[in-house]
Design an enzyme around this catalytic site. Sequence first.
Site, PDB file in Angstrom:
ATOM      1  N   ASN A   1       0.845  -1.299   0.035  1.00 26.22           N
ATOM      2  CA  ASN A   1       0.058  -0.024   0.214  1.00 26.22           C
ATOM      3  C   ASN A   1       0.858   1.154  -0.036  1.00 26.22           C
ATOM      4  OD1 ASN A   1      -1.957  -1.813   0.221  1.00 26.22           O
ATOM      5  ND2 ASN A   1      -2.770  -1.037   1.925  1.00 26.22           N
ATOM      6  N   TYR A   2       0.384   2.319  -0.705  1.00 27.61           N
ATOM      7  CA  TYR A   2       1.057   3.681  -0.716  1.00 27.61           C
ATOM      8  C   TYR A   2       1.665   4.068   0.544  1.00 27.61           C
ATOM      9  CZ  TYR A   2       1.806   8.318  -2.145  1.00 27.61           C
ATOM     10  OH  TYR A   2       2.362   9.423  -2.440  1.00 27.61           O
ATOM     11  N   LYS A   3       0.901   3.927   1.597  1.00 26.22           N
ATOM     12  CA  LYS A   3       1.533   4.324   2.948  1.00 26.22           C
ATOM     13  C   LYS A   3       2.831   3.646   3.372  1.00 26.22           C
ATOM     14  CE  LYS A   3       0.039   4.582   7.763  1.00 26.22           C
ATOM     15  NZ  LYS A   3       0.395   3.475   8.472  1.00 26.22           N
ATOM     16  N   GLY A   4       2.828   2.522   3.040  1.00 25.91           N
ATOM     17  CA  GLY A   4       4.142   1.953   3.440  1.00 25.91           C
ATOM     18  C   GLY A   4       4.415   1.692   4.853  1.00 25.91           C
ATOM     19  N   PHE A   5       5.560   1.741   5.326  1.00 21.66           N
ATOM     20  CA  PHE A   5       6.082   1.233   6.684  1.00 21.66           C
ATOM     21  C   PHE A   5       7.137   2.204   6.878  1.00 21.66           C
ATOM     22  CE2 PHE A   5       9.047  -1.810   8.798  1.00 21.66           C
ATOM     23  CZ  PHE A   5       8.349  -1.948  10.108  1.00 21.66           C
TER      24      PHE A   5
END
Lengths: 256, 521
Positions: A135-139
């Site tokens: 997902n765009y948000k990532g980590f």
Amino acid sequence: MMDDVVRENVEASVILPYGDHKNDGVVQVSFTLPVPDGPLGDEAARQVMRLMSLKEPQVVESTPLGENYTFFVGYGKLTRPVEISKLKVARPLWDKLDAASIDRLVRERLGRPIIVVGAATGQDAHTVGLDAILNYKGFSGDHGLEAYSAFRVVNMGSQIPNESLVAKAIELRADAILVSQVVTQRNVHLSNLTNLVELLEAEGWRDKVVLVAGGPRITHALAVELGYDAGFGPGTRPSDVASYLTQEVLRRKSLY
Amino acid sequence: MLRLEIDGEKVEKCHEMASSVSSRVNQELGPFSTVAIERTVARFFGIDGVAKDDVPLPNVVVEHLKSQGRLEDGVALHLANACLYYGESPQEIAEKIALGKISLSQVPWQGREACQEKAFELVGVSLEKIREKRREREVLLESLPVKERPWLYVICATGNIYEDIIQAKMAASQGADVIAVIRSTGQSLLDYVPYGPTTEGYGGTYATQENFRLMRKALDEESEKLGRYVRLVNYCSGLCMPEIAFMGAVERLDMMLNDAMYGILFRDINMERTLVDQRFSRMINAYAGIIINTGEDNYLTTVDAFNAGPAVLASQFINYHFAKKAGLPDEYIGLGHAFQIDPRIEDSLTYEIAMALLVREIFGDCPVKYMPPTVHKSGDIFFAHVLDTCFNMVSVLTGQSIHLVGMLTEAIHTPLLQDRYLSISAARYMRTAARHLAENFFLEKDCLIQRRASEILDRTEKLLGEVSRKGLFQAIEEGTFAGVKRQRTGGKGREGVFRKSQWYFNPVEDLLVKELFRNEA
């Protein structure tokens, strides 16, 4: 004096755990035994440490967890050194690339985005890892694959049957499949991962995709053993997976 | 005393909006029932057990009626009619249906009045059993009082109910007040409830009535030994919410996870299905005196916890009003939230205190359930233990009611025996060490905690305004909660929702409404 230090470093092809001085071999262990708390329990715990090849086993804490279970904390010393120069480590062979380079490489050499299908398969309902990678948000400030122009991502989510994942990959003519396995009770992840390889082989698609497994109990060596191209374990950043996929997909098309 | 200054008018406004959102949903969905509700009614009739291929008899009856095109009337009328005509018990009728010996729509009609009377009589037996279980709990709580707060809540879930029992008793003896048996992964998507004791499960143990019974019995023994009643929890969510609510009620579970929106957002279960099912299941919970736990903690694991405060609070308001409208008093509404802000953020602990106080104070009479950090734990179990200690401190300091004990090995595996012990010990330490800590403090005007709490309340009010304008269905379609978008017509289990016919009759619902809303009538 300087010379000694240098020589010691060079000779450090054999090592021991470092407690409070070099080569003391100190190891800390903790475990539970199904025994009542008491002298017999302590001796059993020391025996466990001896079986682990620890010398001078010490039980520093024993606590009853219930009627017949005791928790131990212990220290012991390892005397047989690790010959570090003889160890072999399996890891995917790729270089870490930055996001801009990845997007540029794929645009210039492939001329279209790399198509990635991801899923948490079987009964697995955990998507934290998969979402962090895709997902765009990532980590941790490291954006997921969706954030790259180099990737077109389809995240199928959780509890996806292997059959559906294979069908989706074929439908999209995916370049890569990412499988996440978190639940590992009774090694269900192993049969699930193996089953996916078998399905892909049956469809004649195994060689057409880069097949990647990820999860807290996945190592690269394990993934390779199960018939995957790569495995990513704890601590993996989305940019690690992005770098690997870019290089592997391009390499297979002789573009890298 | 450590207390926030909260704008009472804003809180009132949020309550009004959430109440109207839930009313509109209930009104819109009033004409619908579901296969799960009808199976629950069959269970209230006393139908249990499985037919061939392990298909539960309640499923057999409901599928049969559906195939006859008469499910729209509800199972109650047709079952009562058959019981009257054949002079047999519902169980016997169900067994004959399974063998193809009875066709419900072909049974000569005994008249609506007679059928309704019979139906009330039959489900009355189950309702009496539930009342008896409730009294049993009250007596036990009297003789085996639980004196300390927050209640320490731990999870046992090996997949094998017999193994779970050993671990649950051990955890209780170490100080756990509440034992939750996590369900097998994927059970929420099964459109039936498995039967009998089970010894194989993945990521958890199947929720079956027999497993409930076995665990409750074991915990009763342990409670007696400890002189302290140990509560039991299971999951009343997924495609079988109301059936599991029934099982929990008759096996004297004490708490059930029951969230109005969780299934929609996180399990992709159809909206209408979940919202219809949650109402009926919560009425059963209410009648049985079971505390529900809502799942707002899940928002904090899927989106950035730092910014998720308003979504959590808005969802709590909505969950609260759905619960109230299902007849649950405040003392049975265990709203959930969690300690999940990235620990690397400066003042993260202060923000956690602000949110914990805000939830605690807005829902003053609710047994608020506080969940531990999980997202920012790694293989560094020592740091995880430190983080849990901070969580434990905030929980005690802000007066949370139900405290889910965090595990140092959260990121690695289901807890080992020693993990559970270490975590319970750490939580007990804080519960004792910080017992009266909050009395010593008051907040500076406009301090960071105060500002943060006000900001979250402001944003919650805006968010609820948006939800109230759009209606809950559209709000979910647009991804208002946890950034997850679900279509009203999408998701699993939609085929199990049906419009009631003009003959529809549900004696359980009628009786529950009568009992639960007696004072309002």
